[in-house]
Design an enzyme around this catalytic site. Structure first.
Site, PDB file in Angstrom:
ATOM      1  CB  CYS A 124      -0.854   0.086   1.191  1.00  7.51           C
ATOM      2  SG  CYS A 124      -1.867  -1.428   1.302  1.00  7.51           S
ATOM      3  N   PRO A 128      -4.749   8.442  -3.856  1.00 10.15           N
ATOM      4  CG  PRO A 128      -7.033   8.413  -3.103  1.00 10.15           C
ATOM      5  CD  PRO A 128      -5.301   8.216  -2.607  1.00 10.15           C
ATOM      6  NE  ARG A 243       9.705   0.781 -10.398  1.00 11.83           N
ATOM      7  CZ  ARG A 243       9.946   1.883  -9.718  1.00 11.83           C
ATOM      8  NH1 ARG A 243      11.171   2.202  -9.840  1.00 11.83           N
ATOM      9  NH2 ARG A 243       8.953   2.578  -9.365  1.00 11.83           N
ATOM     10  CB  THR A 270      -5.670 -12.396 -47.858  1.00 12.92           C
ATOM     11  OG1 THR A 270      -4.477 -12.319 -47.870  1.00 12.92           O
ATOM     12  CG2 THR A 270      -6.708 -12.572 -46.514  1.00 12.92           C
ATOM     13  CD  GLU A 363       5.677  -4.072  -9.003  1.00  8.07           C
ATOM     14  OE1 GLU A 363       6.745  -3.724  -8.934  1.00  8.07           O
ATOM     15  OE2 GLU A 363       4.946  -4.839  -8.749  1.00  8.07           O
ATOM     16  N   GLY A 364       5.113   1.853 -10.928  1.00 10.84           N
ATOM     17  CA  GLY A 364       5.670   2.986 -11.459  1.00 10.84           C
ATOM     18  C   GLY A 364       5.608   3.291 -12.933  1.00 10.84           C
TER      19      GLY A 364
HETATM   20  N1  CAA Z   1      16.925   2.625  -3.240  1.00 11.77           N
HETATM   21  C1  CAA Z   1      17.195   3.711  -2.316  1.00 11.77           C
HETATM   22  N2  CAA Z   1      17.089   4.832  -2.139  1.00 11.77           N
HETATM   23  C2  CAA Z   1      16.437   5.536  -3.056  1.00 11.77           C
HETATM   24  C3  CAA Z   1      16.076   4.888  -4.352  1.00 11.77           C
HETATM   25  C4  CAA Z   1      16.467   3.408  -4.455  1.00 11.77           C
HETATM   26  N3  CAA Z   1      16.088   3.092  -5.799  1.00 11.77           N
HETATM   27  N4  CAA Z   1      15.439   6.059  -5.065  1.00 11.77           N
HETATM   28  C5  CAA Z   1      15.541   7.030  -4.283  1.00 11.77           C
HETATM   29  N5  CAA Z   1      15.962   6.794  -2.938  1.00 11.77           N
HETATM   30  C6  CAA Z   1      16.401   7.714  -1.809  1.00 11.77           C
HETATM   31  C7  CAA Z   1      17.060   8.906  -2.493  1.00 11.77           C
HETATM   32  O1  CAA Z   1      18.386   8.649  -2.418  1.00 11.77           O
HETATM   33  C8  CAA Z   1      16.770  10.033  -1.577  1.00 11.77           C
HETATM   34  O2  CAA Z   1      17.476  10.030  -0.127  1.00 11.77           O
HETATM   35  P1  CAA Z   1      18.313  11.167  -0.047  1.00 11.77           P
HETATM   36  O3  CAA Z   1      17.494  12.128   0.384  1.00 11.77           O
HETATM   37  O4  CAA Z   1      18.776  10.637   1.659  1.00 11.77           O
HETATM   38  O5  CAA Z   1      19.480  11.429  -0.792  1.00 11.77           O
HETATM   39  C9  CAA Z   1      15.282   9.837  -1.112  1.00 11.77           C
HETATM   40  O6  CAA Z   1      14.938   8.299  -1.449  1.00 11.77           O
HETATM   41  C10 CAA Z   1      14.209  10.583  -2.195  1.00 11.77           C
HETATM   42  O7  CAA Z   1      14.657  10.434  -3.441  1.00 11.77           O
HETATM   43  P2  CAA Z   1      14.337  11.379  -4.651  1.00 11.77           P
HETATM   44  O8  CAA Z   1      14.622  12.625  -4.179  1.00 11.77           O
HETATM   45  O9  CAA Z   1      14.730  10.682  -5.837  1.00 11.77           O
HETATM   46  O10 CAA Z   1      12.621  11.440  -4.735  1.00 11.77           O
HETATM   47  P3  CAA Z   1      11.553  11.992  -5.856  1.00 11.77           P
HETATM   48  O11 CAA Z   1      10.409  12.604  -4.781  1.00 11.77           O
HETATM   49  O12 CAA Z   1      12.220  12.932  -6.514  1.00 11.77           O
HETATM   50  O13 CAA Z   1      10.822  10.507  -6.230  1.00 11.77           O
HETATM   51  C11 CAA Z   1      10.619   8.619  -7.727  1.00 11.77           C
HETATM   52  C12 CAA Z   1      11.463   9.509  -6.868  1.00 11.77           C
HETATM   53  C13 CAA Z   1      11.675   7.897  -8.256  1.00 11.77           C
HETATM   54  C14 CAA Z   1       9.772   9.561  -8.855  1.00 11.77           C
HETATM   55  C15 CAA Z   1       9.658   7.843  -6.726  1.00 11.77           C
HETATM   56  O14 CAA Z   1       8.669   8.647  -6.429  1.00 11.77           O
HETATM   57  C16 CAA Z   1       8.891   7.004  -7.770  1.00 11.77           C
HETATM   58  O15 CAA Z   1       9.601   5.779  -7.833  1.00 11.77           O
HETATM   59  N6  CAA Z   1       7.497   7.047  -7.917  1.00 11.77           N
HETATM   60  C17 CAA Z   1       6.645   5.949  -8.460  1.00 11.77           C
HETATM   61  C18 CAA Z   1       6.232   5.231  -7.344  1.00 11.77           C
HETATM   62  C19 CAA Z   1       5.589   3.861  -7.786  1.00 11.77           C
HETATM   63  O16 CAA Z   1       6.308   3.090  -8.371  1.00 11.77           O
HETATM   64  N7  CAA Z   1       4.338   3.566  -7.406  1.00 11.77           N
HETATM   65  C20 CAA Z   1       3.896   2.281  -7.935  1.00 11.77           C
HETATM   66  C21 CAA Z   1       3.519   1.337  -6.824  1.00 11.77           C
HETATM   67  S1  CAA Z   1       3.259  -0.218  -6.842  1.00 11.77           S
HETATM   68  C22 CAA Z   1       1.738  -0.568  -7.603  1.00 11.77           C
HETATM   69  O17 CAA Z   1       1.883  -0.331  -9.057  1.00 11.77           O
HETATM   70  C23 CAA Z   1       0.488  -1.181  -7.063  1.00 11.77           C
HETATM   71  C24 CAA Z   1       0.370  -2.629  -7.163  1.00 11.77           C
HETATM   72  O18 CAA Z   1      -0.254  -3.148  -6.283  1.00 11.77           O
HETATM   73  C25 CAA Z   1       0.911  -3.317  -8.523  1.00 11.77           C
END
Ligand code: CAA
Length: 382
Positions: A124, A128, A243, A270, A363-364
């Site tokens: 989760c 929204p 992913r 065809t 998943e993004g």
């Molecule tokens: N591993 C570890 N840490 C990470 C990381 C990773 N892959 N990616 C980012 N971080 C850390 C960063 O280093 C940063 O840490 P510091 O502040 O200490 O440097 C912190 O997390 C914040 O990172 P960002 O500044 O990059 O964050 P952001 O707000 O710019 O967003 C994003 C990053 C990649 C866009 C992220 O918001 C994202 O992945 N969004 C998509 C979410 C998603 O995939 N949702 C799907 C949910 S699952 C689903 O679909 C439901 C289902 O049931 C199937």
């Protein structure tokens, strides 16, 4: 030497999944799609065969598989039905934060009884208001003595109406964005946690998706995963792992589309010959084949990277993004190969297009994958 051969164990895992997919899933795929039926009996069998909690170590009751092994299974399952596969592998997504962030005591407490029998879990994160902006989530967690109180709303949560365990991401302080987010494990019978009604979806209709409403949900501090503020990193590291199998899921859908299209093209006549002999159709089949091979190899490469201890952020985003775009394009070309018949629900290919579409979103969204890819890439140049 770079080696694309599979071990005998991997071959037999793939055979097991293929047999299950073709004998247990495929015969029910069209009916479950039409009726939006959640075939729990099939998911129970998948659990019995060890095709469910793939990423959980065997001493905790799971299958203890690496990411490449998972991908081999997922591609086979998705060949039969993308929606059923989403429901079967949703536990891997929901349980990964526990594998990554739980103490040994928490792993015993949450994973052992969960994996011993058939149970579903839900991840989760999405809300929204924010969608892709995971760090901007609004579900609040407030510490009150030895527990936390959670309030908020999650959406698009796979298996939620049927789940018995939820991994929930909430914020202690929305102003702190990523640094305020904390992860919790919440059993289904916790008062105040209510899954919403099943969403009526375009595809993946054998899977179940709903909102999860949280109203004054009291969660003991011992159910917190990691420290306060460590939830965002847990969520991102989870998605780095999960992913890649979505790349495999998309590849399975695309392979099914190609197989249907090629068989049809050999039969359909065809202008006095099978359409497979028309260059226009051959070009389609050749392009579909290339896209599928590329998807599979990118997926295997991402899995190989993670299995060797790499983080896999870049590789898993590339695999997921490429394979899901390819699956949609391949399914579209399969429909075009079938012509008017392809547009009819009586034929199997229109379902594949509807199922492929979700792999670009969940998943993004692929826009996010491209953001991740560009950020990882630019880091190398900075
Ligand atoms: N591993 C570890 N840490 C990470 C990381 C990773 N892959 N990616 C980012 N971080 C850390 C960063 O280093 C940063 O840490 P510091 O502040 O200490 O440097 C912190 O997390 C914040 O990172 P960002 O500044 O990059 O964050 P952001 O707000 O710019 O967003 C994003 C990053 C990649 C866009 C992220 O918001 C994202 O992945 N969004 C998509 C979410 C998603 O995939 N949702 C799907 C949910 S699952 C689903 O679909 C439901 C289902 O049931 C199937």
């Amino acid at each position: 030497m770079l080696d694309f051969s599979l071990t005998p164990e991997q071959e037999s895992l793939r055979d097991l999944a293929r047999k299950f997919a073709r004998s247990e899933m495929a015969p029910h795929a069209a009916e479950c799609d039409r009726a939006a039926r959640f075939p729990e009996e099939i998911y129970r069998k998948a659990h019995e065969l060890g095709l469910m909690n793939l990423n959980v170590p065997s001493d905790l009751g799971g299958s203890g598989l690496g990411v490449l092994d998972q991908c081999l299974i997922v591609e086979e399952l998705a060949y039969a039905c993308g929606g059923m596969t989403t429901s079967i592998i949703a536990n891997c997504l929901a349980l990964e934060p526990i594998l990554l962030g739980a103490t040994p005591e928490q792993k015993e407490r949450f994973l052992k009884p969960f994996c011993a029998d058939y149970h579903l879990a839900s991840f989760c994160l999405t809300e929204p208001s924010g969608g892709s902006d995971a760090a901007g989530l609004r579900t609040r967690a407030r510490r009150e003595g030895d527990h936390y109180v959670l309030d908020g709303e999650k959406c698009f949560i796979t298996n939620a109406p049927h789940a018995s365990l939820f991994t929930v991401f909430a914020t202690l302080d929305p102003e702190r964005r990523a640094k305020g987010i904390t992860a919790f494990v919440i059993p289904r019978d916790t008062p105040g946690l209510t899954p919403g009604k099943d969403e009526d979806k375009m595809g993946h209709r054998a899977s179940s998706t709903s909102t999860v409403h949280l109203e004054r949900v009291s969660v003991p501090a011992e159910n917190r995963l990691g420290g306060e503020g460590e939830g965002f990193s847990l969520a991102m590291r989870t998605l780095d792992q999960t992913r890649t199998p979505i790349g495999a899921l998309a590849t399975g859908i695309a392979q099914a589309a190609l197989d249907h299209a090629a068989k049809y093209a050999l039969k359909r006549v065809t202008f006095g010959k099978p359409i497979a002999e028309h260059e226009a159709i051959q070009i389609k089949l050749a392009n579909m084949t290339q896209a599928i091979r590329a998807s599979r190899f990118l997926t295997w490469h991402a899995a190989w990277t993670i299995d060797r201890g790499g983080k896999g952020t870049l590789e898993s985003s590339i695999a997921k993004c490429y394979a899901s775009d390819a699956a949609l394009a391949v399914a579209d070309e399969a429909i075009q190969t079938f012509g008017g018949y392809g547009y009819m629900k009586e034929y199997p290919v229109e379902k594949l297009l509807r199922d492929a579409k979700l792999t670009q979103i969940y998943e993004g969204a692929n826009e996010i994958q491209r953001t991740v890819i560009a950020r990882e890439l630019l880091r190398e140049y900075a």
